[in-house]
Design a protein around this motif. Structure first.
Motif, mmCIF file in Angstrom:
data_model
loop_
_atom_site.group_PDB
_atom_site.id
_atom_site.type_symbol
_atom_site.label_atom_id
_atom_site.label_comp_id
_atom_site.label_asym_id
_atom_site.label_seq_id
_atom_site.Cartn_x
_atom_site.Cartn_y
_atom_site.Cartn_z
ATOM 1 N N LEU B 151 0.614 -1.230 -0.093
ATOM 2 C CA LEU B 151 0.375 -0.299 0.099
ATOM 3 C C LEU B 151 1.128 1.791 -0.065
ATOM 4 O O LEU B 151 0.219 2.119 -0.540
ATOM 5 N N PHE B 152 2.468 0.903 0.260
ATOM 6 C CA PHE B 152 2.726 1.973 0.804
ATOM 7 C C PHE B 152 3.477 2.763 -0.968
ATOM 8 O O PHE B 152 2.799 4.019 -1.031
ATOM 9 N N SER B 153 4.008 1.924 -1.670
ATOM 10 C CA SER B 153 4.212 2.670 -3.270
ATOM 11 C C SER B 153 2.955 2.562 -3.510
ATOM 12 O O SER B 153 3.250 3.827 -4.295
ATOM 13 N N LEU B 154 2.016 2.539 -3.295
ATOM 14 C CA LEU B 154 0.596 2.407 -3.943
ATOM 15 C C LEU B 154 0.973 3.645 -4.035
ATOM 16 O O LEU B 154 0.094 4.916 -4.219
ATOM 17 N N PHE B 155 0.309 4.027 -2.492
ATOM 18 C CA PHE B 155 0.143 5.619 -2.118
ATOM 19 C C PHE B 155 1.212 6.306 -2.695
ATOM 20 O O PHE B 155 0.537 7.462 -3.272
ATOM 21 N N LEU B 201 -2.295 3.929 7.227
ATOM 22 C CA LEU B 201 -1.687 3.778 8.737
ATOM 23 C C LEU B 201 -1.767 2.694 9.520
ATOM 24 O O LEU B 201 -1.320 2.323 10.839
ATOM 25 N N ALA B 202 -3.507 2.954 9.558
ATOM 26 C CA ALA B 202 -3.643 2.130 10.793
ATOM 27 C C ALA B 202 -3.677 0.673 10.564
ATOM 28 O O ALA B 202 -2.602 0.098 11.222
ATOM 29 N N ILE B 203 -3.002 0.443 9.180
ATOM 30 C CA ILE B 203 -2.824 -1.035 8.593
ATOM 31 C C ILE B 203 -1.352 -1.661 8.984
ATOM 32 O O ILE B 203 -1.162 -2.388 9.816
ATOM 33 N N PHE B 204 -0.655 -0.745 9.169
ATOM 34 C CA PHE B 204 0.275 -0.391 8.934
ATOM 35 C C PHE B 204 0.611 -0.920 10.731
ATOM 36 O O PHE B 204 1.572 -1.609 11.744
ATOM 37 N N ARG B 211 2.712 -4.847 2.939
ATOM 38 C CA ARG B 211 1.852 -5.649 1.356
ATOM 39 C C ARG B 211 0.457 -5.966 1.511
ATOM 40 O O ARG B 211 0.217 -6.419 2.642
ATOM 41 N N PHE B 212 0.345 -6.148 0.440
ATOM 42 C CA PHE B 212 -1.227 -7.119 0.483
ATOM 43 C C PHE B 212 -0.777 -8.725 1.075
ATOM 44 O O PHE B 212 -1.846 -8.703 1.488
ATOM 45 N N GLU B 213 0.069 -9.074 0.502
ATOM 46 C CA GLU B 213 0.380 -10.672 0.611
ATOM 47 C C GLU B 213 -0.070 -10.972 2.687
ATOM 48 O O GLU B 213 -0.838 -11.452 2.929
ATOM 49 N N ILE B 238 -10.555 0.673 8.880
ATOM 50 C CA ILE B 238 -9.695 0.492 7.699
ATOM 51 C C ILE B 238 -10.031 0.311 6.637
ATOM 52 O O ILE B 238 -9.345 1.625 5.283
ATOM 53 N N GLY B 239 -11.213 -0.213 6.139
ATOM 54 C CA GLY B 239 -12.075 -0.508 5.133
ATOM 55 C C GLY B 239 -12.310 0.681 4.301
ATOM 56 O O GLY B 239 -12.212 1.407 2.957
ATOM 57 N N LEU B 240 -13.101 1.826 5.637
ATOM 58 C CA LEU B 240 -13.941 2.716 5.540
ATOM 59 C C LEU B 240 -13.251 3.221 4.482
ATOM 60 O O LEU B 240 -13.354 4.066 3.665
ATOM 61 N N GLY B 241 -11.810 3.942 5.460
ATOM 62 C CA GLY B 241 -10.591 4.708 5.239
ATOM 63 C C GLY B 241 -10.418 4.498 3.882
ATOM 64 O O GLY B 241 -10.274 5.133 2.930
ATOM 65 N N ILE B 242 -9.592 3.098 3.178
ATOM 66 C CA ILE B 242 -9.226 3.322 2.013
ATOM 67 C C ILE B 242 -10.255 3.019 0.776
ATOM 68 O O ILE B 242 -10.019 3.596 0.001
#
Lengths: 184, 696, 111
Positions: B151-155, B201-204, B211-213, B238-242
């Motif tokens: 998600l980071f490089s995606l962002f 950030l919450a995911i991290f 990573r998605f994996e 988190i899902g809502l945020g994304i």
């Protein structure tokens, strides 16, 4: 208390007084005279100690020579008549203190020594012994002193000579030469 | 390193290199370097095709090739903290790469013709070179986003794309409307990005990895089971945020306001950004994090947002007269479809529609660009008419892609929209309380057919309504060739292996219907049953849905023909039948702009920022900063006084001055030239010797 | 104690007294000749010291020993004489140069 003791005591007192006035009297002539008195008492003490030759030497050389010269010098200098030469007392404070300390220390050191085996010595005339000593162990010293005497006198003469400027002297010599040539 | 990974890295690297080269020496290259960026993206296309073939030859739903490198490792003994960036190639990204590179390459080619007026004009600031450099940067960012496995490089790429959309939408700098539109686009997507960022950030924080994996594994292993943020389940928030990020980037309700205004940019920009790539980036994102959305129960919200967007945007499209605005609302509507069907639960259908939509929408935009170019930059459809005689290549391409978007059988759009409608029907069958979603989806199908054919009829049929229309001429090869290619790809045989799209005849064998066989995310444990049920329901609903969509599509086309093709029905009379408030609502775009600008910004944010500025000025600046200045001045005075009196007075003058002077003066008396003084010193030394005879 | 004639501490004390007075005179007399007088006092004190030690410790009878103390004091006297000549010559020179023998005015050695 023998005569010798009274004599020695008198010499002590006189010497002390003399020394005191030598140091402290405002008038330098008085100081010189007091010095004479002090040295006279020292001569007396020499005599009381059986050093007859030395007492005589002290009287003749010291008092009769040196102190007379000093007296002359004092009288010839302006000290005795110029009022401003009367001593200022402020100068005496520190030397008095220091010398007082010196005196006290020396005396205390002396007091700590045991002088108990003193005895009244026998006396005999010392002139012969002095004479033999001068040409005996002290012969070389005597010669040294003679040379020093010579040097001292010559030096004193040179120092006391009036200073003459070289040019002036050269001019005088030139004048003398001319005069001599004229005469000759 | 796997050679595939190398190709994958090359794909965004080439356009990025083209960007840098164009930035530095672009002006001095022959033809201002347009061939450089176009060549770069074509080469990337070839690499993407290579990867696609690799995927095709090992076709399986689970084909994944990934590699990641550690960017930063700041772990301490107790706290692991690692940031890995990497490449993930699977069915999803391989297909997406081909689509993006192809569309981008064709759009570059198209731009060479379309931007001809800006070609090589130094007084223009060499904007031609800038345009291509922005296109290259944008493409590089999009491709970087597609291949990223975290998600980071995606962002990061997401943000670069936002920047590029700002630069490209506002390309016609001298137009105030364009400048406003670019700023609006950037700001609106920024609001969405906030949600994405927080989710990230919450995911991290929860997983320690982007990573998605790792996300999929974590969902499967139940990391999110009991996690709560402020009492709300973490996965939901988190899902809502994304998803909010997607709402911003893919212009869903309520952040759809920027997409229509973004038409201020040149048409190739609209084609690239608002058809093929940037808006699909949002969809791509939620496909990637689908397991999280599914687990967190966000999908219902997603579906409703998508449904609302697609229906209400379609209504707006009916009344538009600017050809690009119609296409813009059409894009909004189709994006709503993608979001809707993902919310319903089928991400592979969403992806299918993404791909088909990208192809035909890019073609539509470019075709409209060709039309505009032929009309000497006239965009109002009321001025057009009868262009099918003049635009011999553009017209067929536009007709084909319009049929695709309207859901005419045999075209790609039919297949994907059919599947969408089937899934929505199936979902509503399972959950009858969400029947509104079905209404949205089906009504929009009809509306889409209607307004798209309205566009066709107004533009190409009838008599020319203006001078430009009379003297329109076909565009150059570099403009109609991309149209032809994309139109050729708008047939459903490409995607489903079936010519008519009815599933009777399949030619791809195991890879038949390959595009729906994507499996980008592992199944969430526990959702098996739900998915299975959905698949069943969709399967049952397939035929009814198809019939319904055919009816709606043909109805829409027929109505459009009646109103605009043959002029039997009068559009004006029909529109008068609707009440006034409906017209006003549509004209003011449902008052969204009014609400955001007049109410939110002017009444709420600006006064607040005024107050904040005042606080900052009075309290912070005057009291704290200036007051601090006064404090400092006092301190400085005190320091000065201290310096003068203590340092200078005592230390310098005293210790440094008077003390040595006093010492010196006192010692000077030792050598006043008087011999008696020197004698006294000797006596003192003697005295000291006597006194300290024990020491000496 | 009252036996002064053979009381060495008494003689020593007296010589110390003379010496101290000599220091005072040498250090604080304003005239150059006054300083000289102090020096003379000091010399004499020292000489007396020698003689006292010689007589009251070693005796003055010549029995194969020498009168070192007496000889020393004799030399002191001689040297005092020489020194007097030189000193007064110097005083004369100072007087010739500056018309005064005020010790407080002789500060060329200053610094």
């Amino acid at each position: 208390m023998t005569i010798a003791d009274i004599f020695v005591g008198a010499c002590f007192i006189l010497g002390a007084f003399g020394a005191f006035f030598t140091a402290f009297h405002p008038n330098i002539l008085y100081a010189a005279i007091s010095l004479i008195l002090s040295l006279l008492s020292v001569a007396g003490l020499y005599g009381a100690l059986g050093a007859d030759f030395l007492a005589a030497a002290q009287l003749i050389i010291y008092i009769g020579g040196i102190l007379i010269v000093i007296l002359f010098a004092v009288m010839m200098s302006e000290d005795i008549y110029k009022k401003r030469f009367f001593e200022g007392a402020k100068k005496y404070i520190w030397p008095t203190i220091f010398s007082g300390i010196v005196f006290v220390t020396l005396t205390r050191v002396m007091m700590q020594v045991d002088w108990s085996n003193g005895s009244t010595p026998d006396f005999e005339p010392t002139s012969r012994a002095m004479g033999w000593a001068l040409v005996g162990p002290y012969a070389v010293t005597f010669q040294y002193v003679a040379i020093i005497l010579l040097f001292g006198l010559i030096g004193a003469v040179i120092i006391a000579r009036p200073a003459i400027k070289m040019k002036q002297r050269a001019a005088e010599i030139a004048v003398e030469d001319n005069t001599e040539e004229k005469d000759a | 390193m796997d050679s595939l990974i190398l190709y994958a890295l090359l794909i965004p690297a080439l356009p990025l290199a083209a960007y840098f080269i164009l930035c530095v020496v672009g002006n001095r290259l022959p033809r201002q370097g347009d061939w450089l960026s176009t060549g770069a993206i074509f080469t990337s296309f070839l690499c993407a095709v290579r990867i696609f073939f690799e995927m095709w030859s090992n076709f399986s739903p689970d084909w994944v090739v990934q590699q990641s490198w550690t960017w930063m490792d700041l772990s301490t003994l107790n706290i692991p903290w690692k940031l890995d960036l990497g490449v993930r190639l699977d069915n999803l990204s391989a297909t997406m790469l081909v689509m993006v590179t192809l569309c981008a390459a064709l759009i570059h080619l198209f731009s060479i013709g379309y931007m001809r007026d800006h070609h090589g004009k130094p007084e223009d600031g060499y904007r031609y070179t800038s345009f291509f450099s922005y296109l290259s940067l944008f493409t590089a960012a999009m491709l970087g986003l597609v291949i990223s496995d975290n998600l980071f490089s995606l962002f990061m790429c997401w943000e670069v794309m936002g920047l590029c959309s700002y630069l490209l939408i506002g390309f016609y700098r001298h137009k105030p409307s364009a400048a406003n539109a670019s700023l609006k686009a950037f700001m609106t997507t920024r609001v969405g990005d906030l949600g994405l960022f927080i989710g990230l950030l919450a995911i991290f924080a929860l997983l320690g990895s982007f990573r998605f994996e790792d996300l999929y594994n974590a969902i499967n292993s139940g990391v999110f089971t009991n996690e709560q943020i402020l009492g709300i389940p973490a996965a939901f928030l988190i899902g809502l945020g994304i998803f909010i990020g997607t709402v911003g980037k893919s212009a869903q309700f309520p952040l759809q306001i920027w997409l229509p205004d973004a038409m201020e940019g040149p048409t190739p920009v609209s084609a690239l950004i608002h058809a093929a790539t940037m808006v699909s980036a949002g969809i791509y994102l939620i496909i990637r994090v689908f397991p999280l959305l599914e687990y967190g129960g966000v999908l219902t919200i997603v579906a409703y947002v998508g449904g609302i967007t697609c229906f209400f945007a379609a209504i707006l499209a009916i009344k538009q007269n600017d050809i690009k605005k119609v296409l813009a609302y059409s894009t909004l509507s189709q994006l709503g479809y993608m979001v809707l069907v993902l919310g319903v639960g089928s991400y592979s259908t969403s992806f299918f529609h993404l791909i088909t939509h990208a192809v035909f929408k890019a073609c539509l935009f470019m075709a409209s660009g060709a039309v505009i170019f032929a009309m000497h930059h006239e965009q109002d459809m009321r001025e057009m008419g009868g262009l099918k005689k003049h635009l011999k290549f553009t017209f067929p391409a536009m007709l084909i892609t319009t049929m695709a978007i309207s859901g005419v059988p045999g075209f790609s759009g039919f297949a994907s929209k059919d599947k969408i409608l089937a899934y929505v029907w199936g979902y509503v069958h399972l959950h009858p309380q969400h029947a509104l979603l079905a209404f949205f989806a089906y009504a929009t199908a009809g509306l889409t057919a209607f307004y798209m054919f309205r566009l066709i009829f107004m533009t190409f049929w009838g008599a020319p309504r203006s001078k430009h229309a009379e003297h329109a001429h076909e565009v150059t090869w570099n403009m109609w060739l991309p149209l032809a290619i994309l139109a050729a790809l708008s047939f459903c045989v490409v995607y489903t292996g079936s010519v008519t799209g009815f599933g009777f005849d399949s030619i791809f064998g195991a890879a038949n219907n390959w595009i729906t066989k994507l499996n980008p995310a592992p199944l969430v444990v526990g959702a098996e049953a739900a998915r299975q049920a959905l698949e069943e329901a969709a399967h049952h609903a397939h035929y009814p849905a198809m019939i319904a969509s055919l009816i709606l599509a043909s109805g829409g086309i027929f109505f459009a023909y009646l109103m605009y093709g043959s002029r039997r029905l009068s559009a004006e009379k029909l529109s008068k039948k609707w009440p006034n408030f409906v017209h006003k609502a549509i004209d003011n775009l449902y008052y969204f702009d009014w609400f955001y600008i007049k109410v939110l910004i002017q009444k709420l944010f600006l006064p607040f920022s005024d107050k904040s500025a005042k606080v900052d000025n009075v309290l912070l600046d005057r009291v704290l900063v200036d007051g601090w200045k006064d404090v400092t001045m006092v301190g400085q005075k005190a320091s000065g006084i201290f310096d003068d009196m203590v340092v200078d007075g005592v230390m310098v003058d005293g210790v440094g001055g008077m003390l040595p002077t006093a010492l010196g003066n006192s010692l000077r008396s030792l050598q006043n030239g008087k011999v008696q003084r020197y004698l006294m010193v000797a006596v003192v030394a003697l005295m000291l010797l006597f006194l300290f005879r024990g020491v000496v | 104690m009252m036996n002064l004639a053979s009381n060495l501490p008494a003689f020593l004390a007296f010589s110390f007294l003379l010496f101290s007075f000599g220091i005072v005179a040498a250090l604080s007399r304003k005239s150059a000749i006054g300083v000289f007088m102090g020096v003379e006092l000091m010399l004499n004190a020292a000489a007396l010291n020698f003689v006292a030690f010689q007589t009251l410790r070693r005796g003055v009878v010549e029995n194969g020993h020498w009168l070192h103390g007496h000889i020393f004091s004799l030399f002191v006297i001689i040297l005092a004489a020489i020194e007097a000549a030189v000193a007064l010559a110097i005083v004369l020179r100072i007087f010739g140069n500056r018309q005064t023998i005020d010790m407080d005015r002789a500060t060329e050695l200053k610094g």
